[in-house]
Structure formats: C-alpha cells, structure tokens
Motif scaffolding. Structure first.
Motif, PDB file in Angstrom:
ATOM      1  N   PHE A 178       0.827  -1.210   0.000  1.00 23.88           N
ATOM      2  CA  PHE A 178       0.000   0.000   0.000  1.00 23.88           C
ATOM      3  C   PHE A 178       0.861   1.259   0.000  1.00 23.88           C
ATOM      4  N   LEU A 179       1.858   1.327   0.865  1.00 22.78           N
ATOM      5  CA  LEU A 179       2.693   2.525   0.961  1.00 22.78           C
ATOM      6  C   LEU A 179       3.452   2.777  -0.338  1.00 22.78           C
ATOM      7  N   ALA A 180       3.907   1.717  -0.976  1.00 24.57           N
ATOM      8  CA  ALA A 180       4.620   1.877  -2.244  1.00 24.57           C
ATOM      9  C   ALA A 180       3.707   2.490  -3.300  1.00 24.57           C
ATOM     10  N   ALA A 181       2.485   1.963  -3.389  1.00 18.99           N
ATOM     11  CA  ALA A 181       1.536   2.480  -4.383  1.00 18.99           C
ATOM     12  C   ALA A 181       1.148   3.918  -4.088  1.00 18.99           C
ATOM     13  N   LEU A 182       0.924   4.227  -2.807  1.00 19.05           N
ATOM     14  CA  LEU A 182       0.507   5.586  -2.457  1.00 19.05           C
ATOM     15  C   LEU A 182       1.642   6.588  -2.679  1.00 19.05           C
ATOM     16  N   ASP A 183       2.870   6.178  -2.447  1.00 14.89           N
ATOM     17  CA  ASP A 183       4.007   7.052  -2.750  1.00 14.89           C
ATOM     18  C   ASP A 183       4.005   7.452  -4.228  1.00 14.89           C
ATOM     19  N   VAL A 184       3.760   6.493  -5.092  1.00 15.88           N
ATOM     20  CA  VAL A 184       3.709   6.778  -6.532  1.00 15.88           C
ATOM     21  C   VAL A 184       2.582   7.751  -6.848  1.00 15.88           C
ATOM     22  N   VAL A 185       1.419   7.527  -6.236  1.00 15.78           N
ATOM     23  CA  VAL A 185       0.264   8.401  -6.467  1.00 15.78           C
ATOM     24  C   VAL A 185       0.582   9.838  -6.049  1.00 15.78           C
ATOM     25  N   ILE A 186       1.193  10.015  -4.880  1.00 13.76           N
ATOM     26  CA  ILE A 186       1.497  11.360  -4.381  1.00 13.76           C
ATOM     27  C   ILE A 186       2.551  12.030  -5.243  1.00 13.76           C
ATOM     28  N   VAL A 187       3.576  11.290  -5.647  1.00 10.34           N
ATOM     29  CA  VAL A 187       4.619  11.858  -6.516  1.00 10.34           C
ATOM     30  C   VAL A 187       4.020  12.345  -7.830  1.00 10.34           C
ATOM     31  N   ILE A 188       3.149  11.547  -8.429  1.00 11.81           N
ATOM     32  CA  ILE A 188       2.508  11.945  -9.686  1.00 11.81           C
ATOM     33  C   ILE A 188       1.711  13.225  -9.501  1.00 11.81           C
ATOM     34  N   ASN A 189       0.967  13.317  -8.401  1.00 18.21           N
ATOM     35  CA  ASN A 189       0.188  14.525  -8.124  1.00 18.21           C
ATOM     36  C   ASN A 189       1.083  15.744  -7.918  1.00 18.21           C
ATOM     37  N   LEU A 190       2.192  15.566  -7.203  1.00 19.48           N
ATOM     38  CA  LEU A 190       3.110  16.683  -6.973  1.00 19.48           C
ATOM     39  C   LEU A 190       3.751  17.155  -8.272  1.00 19.48           C
ATOM     40  N   LEU A 191       4.144  16.211  -9.121  1.00 17.36           N
ATOM     41  CA  LEU A 191       4.752  16.569 -10.405  1.00 17.36           C
ATOM     42  C   LEU A 191       3.739  17.276 -11.297  1.00 17.36           C
ATOM     43  N   TRP A 192       2.507  16.795 -11.274  1.00 19.44           N
ATOM     44  CA  TRP A 192       1.452  17.394 -12.092  1.00 19.44           C
ATOM     45  C   TRP A 192       1.190  18.838 -11.685  1.00 19.44           C
ATOM     46  N   ARG A 193       1.343  19.111 -10.390  1.00 18.42           N
ATOM     47  CA  ARG A 193       1.132  20.466  -9.879  1.00 18.42           C
ATOM     48  C   ARG A 193       2.407  21.312  -9.893  1.00 18.42           C
ATOM     49  N   ASP A 194       3.495  20.760 -10.442  1.00 21.29           N
ATOM     50  CA  ASP A 194       4.796  21.455 -10.456  1.00 21.29           C
ATOM     51  C   ASP A 194       5.231  21.835  -9.045  1.00 21.29           C
ATOM     52  N   ALA A 195       4.963  20.938  -8.094  1.00 17.76           N
ATOM     53  CA  ALA A 195       5.274  21.221  -6.693  1.00 17.76           C
ATOM     54  C   ALA A 195       6.616  20.638  -6.254  1.00 17.76           C
ATOM     55  N   VAL A 196       7.313  19.976  -7.176  1.00 19.64           N
ATOM     56  CA  VAL A 196       8.607  19.372  -6.851  1.00 19.64           C
ATOM     57  C   VAL A 196       9.693  20.050  -7.666  1.00 19.64           C
ATOM     58  N   GLY A 197      10.599  20.746  -6.998  1.00 22.04           N
ATOM     59  CA  GLY A 197      11.704  21.401  -7.685  1.00 22.04           C
ATOM     60  C   GLY A 197      12.846  20.449  -7.943  1.00 22.04           C
ATOM     61  N   PHE A 198      13.731  20.824  -8.871  1.00 25.74           N
ATOM     62  CA  PHE A 198      14.872  19.976  -9.210  1.00 25.74           C
ATOM     63  C   PHE A 198      15.787  19.788  -8.000  1.00 25.74           C
ATOM     64  N   ASP A 199      15.910  20.818  -7.168  1.00 24.67           N
ATOM     65  CA  ASP A 199      16.759  20.712  -5.981  1.00 24.67           C
ATOM     66  C   ASP A 199      16.225  19.646  -5.024  1.00 24.67           C
ATOM     67  N   THR A 200      14.900  19.550  -4.927  1.00 25.47           N
ATOM     68  CA  THR A 200      14.302  18.530  -4.064  1.00 25.47           C
ATOM     69  C   THR A 200      14.544  17.130  -4.621  1.00 25.47           C
ATOM     70  N   MET A 201      14.495  16.989  -5.934  1.00 27.80           N
ATOM     71  CA  MET A 201      14.765  15.692  -6.553  1.00 27.80           C
ATOM     72  C   MET A 201      16.199  15.248  -6.287  1.00 27.80           C
ATOM     73  N   ILE A 202      17.141  16.186  -6.383  1.00 28.05           N
ATOM     74  CA  ILE A 202      18.540  15.856  -6.136  1.00 28.05           C
ATOM     75  C   ILE A 202      18.745  15.457  -4.676  1.00 28.05           C
ATOM     76  N   LEU A 203      18.143  16.204  -3.768  1.00 26.12           N
ATOM     77  CA  LEU A 203      18.259  15.875  -2.352  1.00 26.12           C
ATOM     78  C   LEU A 203      17.635  14.511  -2.058  1.00 26.12           C
ATOM     79  N   ALA A 204      16.507  14.228  -2.687  1.00 27.90           N
ATOM     80  CA  ALA A 204      15.855  12.923  -2.502  1.00 27.90           C
ATOM     81  C   ALA A 204      16.754  11.798  -3.003  1.00 27.90           C
ATOM     82  N   ALA A 205      17.398  12.008  -4.136  1.00 21.36           N
ATOM     83  CA  ALA A 205      18.313  10.999  -4.669  1.00 21.36           C
ATOM     84  C   ALA A 205      19.477  10.766  -3.703  1.00 21.36           C
ATOM     85  N   PHE A 206      19.985  11.838  -3.115  1.00 22.44           N
ATOM     86  CA  PHE A 206      21.089  11.755  -2.152  1.00 22.44           C
ATOM     87  C   PHE A 206      20.665  10.952  -0.921  1.00 22.44           C
TER      88      PHE A 206
END
Length: 250
Positions: A178-206
C-alpha cells in the motif's frame, strides 16, 4: 555536478536528515512502515512541509526495489488495490490542504495523527469483524488525504492492520504494498502540480542511498516468529514521532 553536490551539502540540517532517514530505513525494512513517522517530524524542523512531503514520497519510491519483491507474493493484493484506488481519489484534496495551512499547523497535525494512532494501539483496541468494500474504501480515502497533507501515508492503514488479527507477515506485506503504491500516487500529483523542484529531486536521490541500504538491513532482521517484538517496535516508532515532531522543541 559539483554545483549540485554543493547545493545538497548546504541543505539545513543535512546531517540530521541523513541520520534520520537511515534509522527510518531500518525500521521500514523490519516493520514494513515507519519511514514517514520518523522522518517527517524531524525534517519538518529544517524544511517547509511541501518539500518534506516531496522528499518522503520520492525516497519511498526509490526504496521499492528493496521491499516489493518479497511483499508482492505475501500481500492480499485485491484488498490493497481497493485501498489504493480510494486513496488515489483523495490525495489531491490533501495536497490542496497542504497549500492552504500554516507550516506550524501542519506539524501539529502530524503530531496529533501520530499520537492518536499510538493511543489506539497501546490501549489494546482491536477489531474482529471482516472489513467490507465500503470500509476499505473509507480507510483508503482517509489515508490519501492524510498522506497528501502531511506525507504520513501510513498511520490510517497501519492502525487498521495492527488493530486486526492478521499475522505480522501479512500485515507487513500489505502495508509495504500500500505505501509503495501511495508514494507513486502522491509523486505523480506533486509533479502534475509542479510542486517538486529539481533541488528537491537531487536531495531525494542523495537521501535514497543510505535509506535503501538500511532498508535492506531492516528487512534482513525481520522474523515472523517475533510477532510481539514486531508490534512493540511499531509502537515505539509512533511514539518517537509524537515526541520529536512537536513544534514546542523549536
């Protein structure tokens, strides 16, 4: 690349973020949940709520390879599918609320949800009845709103499963799926709303590197025979979230 690394290293509270996500990885691998309950309250001290939600869901997606293969065959996939579909519908409402509320208010909500979950579980509350379609849909919908608002994708579903009579192996697998699926759902919604900056993506990767490694360690420690230990480890995770996440400590 040096500029990107310098930007990551300049993140407020980076050492604490790394230590917290590493500890959360061990708990997530062992119990099947707990990353958000540990990471969100601590990260909220240093970063704005919207960035915290993005980080916890992006790192969650990155950890899937460590946990999903084993959980897939052990989970009740039909039941989890109903939860996920309901959550998918309500996640946008949670993200919308995130944009309206004051950051301190969001932190109080995080602490309140964690405290309520802990109180219900430690009190010994249990349910014996089978939960039907409408009940599963309601639980999933609530989880979607809470996850979109706070990044705490698990508490509603965790309460549902830990208060039941299912074995630890099944609870862990269903929660992971469930958590894996919901993470994907939330990420898609955030990307669709342009709510995730490139700096946040880099920090998440780190942060995903230590998180992935410690998740594997936690998974190796899991033993279905130690169900009592499993439940009390879960209670400890929630208690840690309640105490560390209070805005009083700022």
């Amino acid at each position: 690349m040096p500029d990107l690394l310098a930007e990551v290293l300049a993140t407020p509270g980076l050492v604490w973020l790394v230590l917290t996500i590493s500890g959360a990885g061990i708990i997530r691998g062992f119990t099947g949940f707990g990353t958000a309950l540990i990471f969100v309250p601590v990260a909220g001290i240093f970063l704005p709520p919207a960035q915290v939600v993005a980080l916890i869901t992006l790192t969650g997606v990155a950890s899937m390879a460590a946990l999903l293969p084993r959980a897939w065959g052990q989970a009740a996939r039909g039941e989890v599918t109903i939860l996920v579909i309901a959550a998918l519908i309500t996640v946008p409402a949670g993200i919308w609320l995130l944009g309206l509320l004051d950051p301190v208010a969001v932190r109080w909500i995080v602490a309140g949800i964690a405290a309520t979950t802990l109180a219900a579980l430690v009190s010994g509350w249990r349910h014996d009845r089978a939960v039907r379609l409408a009940g599963l849909a309601t639980i999933g919908a609530m989880a979607g709103i809470v996850g979109g608002l706070t990044g705490l994708t698990g508490p509603v579903v965790i309460l549902f499963y830990l208060a039941g009579r299912q074995a630890a192996l099944s609870v862990r697998a269903n929660t992971i799926l469930f958590l894996a699926a919901l993470d994907v759902v939330i990420v898609i919604n955030l990307l669709w709303r342009d709510a995730v900056g490139f700096d946040t993506m880099i920090l998440a990767a780190f942060l995903s590197v230590p998180y992935f490694c410690t998740t594997l360690i936690g998974q190796a420690l899991f033993d279905p025979a130690r169900e009592r230990l499993y439940r009390w480890a879960a209670y400890g995770v929630i208690g840690l979230a309640v105490t560390s996440g209070l805005p009083l400590w700022n």
